[in-house]
Design a protein around this motif. Structure first.
Motif, PDB file in Angstrom:
ATOM      1  N   UNK A  35      33.749  37.052  44.392  1.00  0.00           N
ATOM      2  CA  UNK A  35      32.985  37.183  43.151  1.00  0.00           C
ATOM      3  C   UNK A  35      33.140  35.903  42.352  1.00  0.00           C
ATOM      4  N   UNK A  36      32.192  35.678  41.462  1.00  0.00           N
ATOM      5  CA  UNK A  36      32.269  34.491  40.617  1.00  0.00           C
ATOM      6  C   UNK A  36      33.520  34.551  39.736  1.00  0.00           C
ATOM      7  N   UNK A  37      33.881  35.756  39.277  1.00  0.00           N
ATOM      8  CA  UNK A  37      35.090  35.900  38.460  1.00  0.00           C
ATOM      9  C   UNK A  37      36.332  35.480  39.244  1.00  0.00           C
ATOM     10  N   UNK A  38      36.398  35.903  40.489  1.00  0.00           N
ATOM     11  CA  UNK A  38      37.561  35.578  41.309  1.00  0.00           C
ATOM     12  C   UNK A  38      37.645  34.076  41.577  1.00  0.00           C
ATOM     13  N   UNK A  39      36.494  33.454  41.749  1.00  0.00           N
ATOM     14  CA  UNK A  39      36.470  32.010  41.982  1.00  0.00           C
ATOM     15  C   UNK A  39      36.922  31.260  40.736  1.00  0.00           C
ATOM     16  N   UNK A  40      36.488  31.719  39.568  1.00  0.00           N
ATOM     17  CA  UNK A  40      36.923  31.097  38.315  1.00  0.00           C
ATOM     18  C   UNK A  40      38.429  31.251  38.148  1.00  0.00           C
ATOM     19  N   UNK A  41      38.952  32.421  38.490  1.00  0.00           N
ATOM     20  CA  UNK A  41      40.397  32.626  38.396  1.00  0.00           C
ATOM     21  C   UNK A  41      41.144  31.652  39.299  1.00  0.00           C
ATOM     22  N   UNK A  42      40.602  31.405  40.481  1.00  0.00           N
ATOM     23  CA  UNK A  42      41.253  30.480  41.414  1.00  0.00           C
ATOM     24  C   UNK A  42      41.159  29.041  40.916  1.00  0.00           C
ATOM     25  N   UNK A  43      39.993  28.674  40.391  1.00  0.00           N
ATOM     26  CA  UNK A  43      39.763  27.277  40.004  1.00  0.00           C
ATOM     27  C   UNK A  43      40.256  26.955  38.607  1.00  0.00           C
ATOM     28  N   UNK A  44      40.305  27.965  37.732  1.00  0.00           N
ATOM     29  CA  UNK A  44      40.571  27.694  36.329  1.00  0.00           C
ATOM     30  C   UNK A  44      39.276  27.299  35.633  1.00  0.00           C
ATOM     31  N   UNK A  45      39.321  27.172  34.338  1.00  0.00           N
ATOM     32  CA  UNK A  45      38.118  26.827  33.595  1.00  0.00           C
ATOM     33  C   UNK A  45      37.335  28.068  33.213  1.00  0.00           C
ATOM     34  N   UNK A  46      36.047  27.876  32.951  1.00  0.00           N
ATOM     35  CA  UNK A  46      35.222  28.971  32.454  1.00  0.00           C
ATOM     36  C   UNK A  46      34.123  29.328  33.446  1.00  0.00           C
ATOM     37  N   UNK A  47      33.626  30.554  33.285  1.00  0.00           N
ATOM     38  CA  UNK A  47      32.512  30.982  34.131  1.00  0.00           C
ATOM     39  C   UNK A  47      31.258  30.173  33.806  1.00  0.00           C
ATOM     40  N   UNK A  48      31.120  29.773  32.550  1.00  0.00           N
ATOM     41  CA  UNK A  48      29.953  28.976  32.158  1.00  0.00           C
ATOM     42  C   UNK A  48      29.906  27.659  32.931  1.00  0.00           C
ATOM     43  N   UNK A  49      31.070  27.048  33.128  1.00  0.00           N
ATOM     44  CA  UNK A  49      31.117  25.800  33.893  1.00  0.00           C
ATOM     45  C   UNK A  49      30.699  26.037  35.334  1.00  0.00           C
ATOM     46  N   UNK A  50      31.194  27.111  35.922  1.00  0.00           N
ATOM     47  CA  UNK A  50      30.830  27.426  37.302  1.00  0.00           C
ATOM     48  C   UNK A  50      29.326  27.632  37.432  1.00  0.00           C
ATOM     49  N   UNK A  51      28.739  28.384  36.499  1.00  0.00           N
ATOM     50  CA  UNK A  51      27.303  28.648  36.561  1.00  0.00           C
ATOM     51  C   UNK A  51      26.473  27.398  36.262  1.00  0.00           C
ATOM     52  N   UNK A  52      27.046  26.452  35.543  1.00  0.00           N
ATOM     53  CA  UNK A  52      26.319  25.212  35.287  1.00  0.00           C
ATOM     54  C   UNK A  52      26.115  24.430  36.587  1.00  0.00           C
TER      55      UNK A  52
END
Length: 218
Positions: A35-52
């Motif tokens: 999930x995108x949430x799980x990836x953000x947890x692994x990478x750190x930072x925010x979900x907004x950055x990932x979606x950008x």
């Protein structure tokens, strides 16, 4: 200009870091479990950055495939089928690298992932084929063409595919199914058999009959 360049580099590094985190999550959980949430947890930072960087999970998955395929084929690209006069030696070196990369655990995981999700995301299978197996075929076909391997009306992509099929034999399928990954000795035997069989069916009067690349520069 310098600030823009530095910002671009930071963006590239951040994108690469997010992809590394996503690769780890997809390899651990598969597509359905990631999930995108799980990836953000692994990478750190925010979900907004990932979606950008990746507007959707499908976009992220496609980027992962492109990244892994590029890494998977890099050793073959570096080997760069060379224009030497010894056709058998060049084919042997090419085949050994190809088989080693194909049977790496991460490469096998990538194949399984694409096969498992191909029905839901057919475009991903096309990306994988074009950037991976298709690129290997084109590289080998170009070398065979330079060596005068053409047969009347038959493009060299066909013998290139035949050769790679001989190299894979059943080793790749067995590894994908988890019933055994060939060791170095078995891989070497498979490559030697493939090269011998391939050269035995060389075009009449072609380079393969003498084991040399007649059209290559020396």
């Amino acid at each position: 200009m310098a600030q823009a360049t530095a910002s671009s580099r930071r963006g590239d590094r951040r994108r690469a870091f997010l992809l590394d985190a996503a690769i780890a999550v997809f390899m651990e959980a598969g597509y359905a479990g990631a999930s995108m949430d799980r990836i953000v947890q692994r990478a750190g930072g925010s979900k907004a950055t990932l979606y950008r960087y990746f507007p959707s999970k499908a976009d992220l998955f496609a980027a992962i495939i492109e990244t892994l395929v590029a890494q998977m084929t890099a050793p073959i690209d570096r080997r760069a089928v060379s224009a030497t006069g010894d056709l058998a030696a060049t084919l042997t070196a090419f085949a050994r690298t190809y088989l080693d990369v194909l049977l790496e655990p991460r490469s096998l995981a990538l194949y399984r992932m694409v096969m498992g999700e191909g029905g839901r995301f057919p475009d991903l299978g096309q990306v994988f084929f074009d950037r991976g197996p298709g690129r290997v075929v084109q590289q080998l076909a170009a070398y065979l063409r330079d060596c005068g391997w053409e047969r009347a009306g038959v493009p060299t992509e066909l013998p290139a595919r035949e050769f790679l099929s001989l190299v894979r034999a059943d080793l790749h399928l067995r590894a994908l199914l988890g019933v055994g990954v060939a060791d170095a000795a078995a891989r070497s035997r498979a490559v030697d058999r493939a090269v011998a069989q391939f050269l035995a069916q060389s075009p009449s009067g072609g380079a393969g009959g003498a084991g040399t690349c007649a059209k290559c520069d020396h």
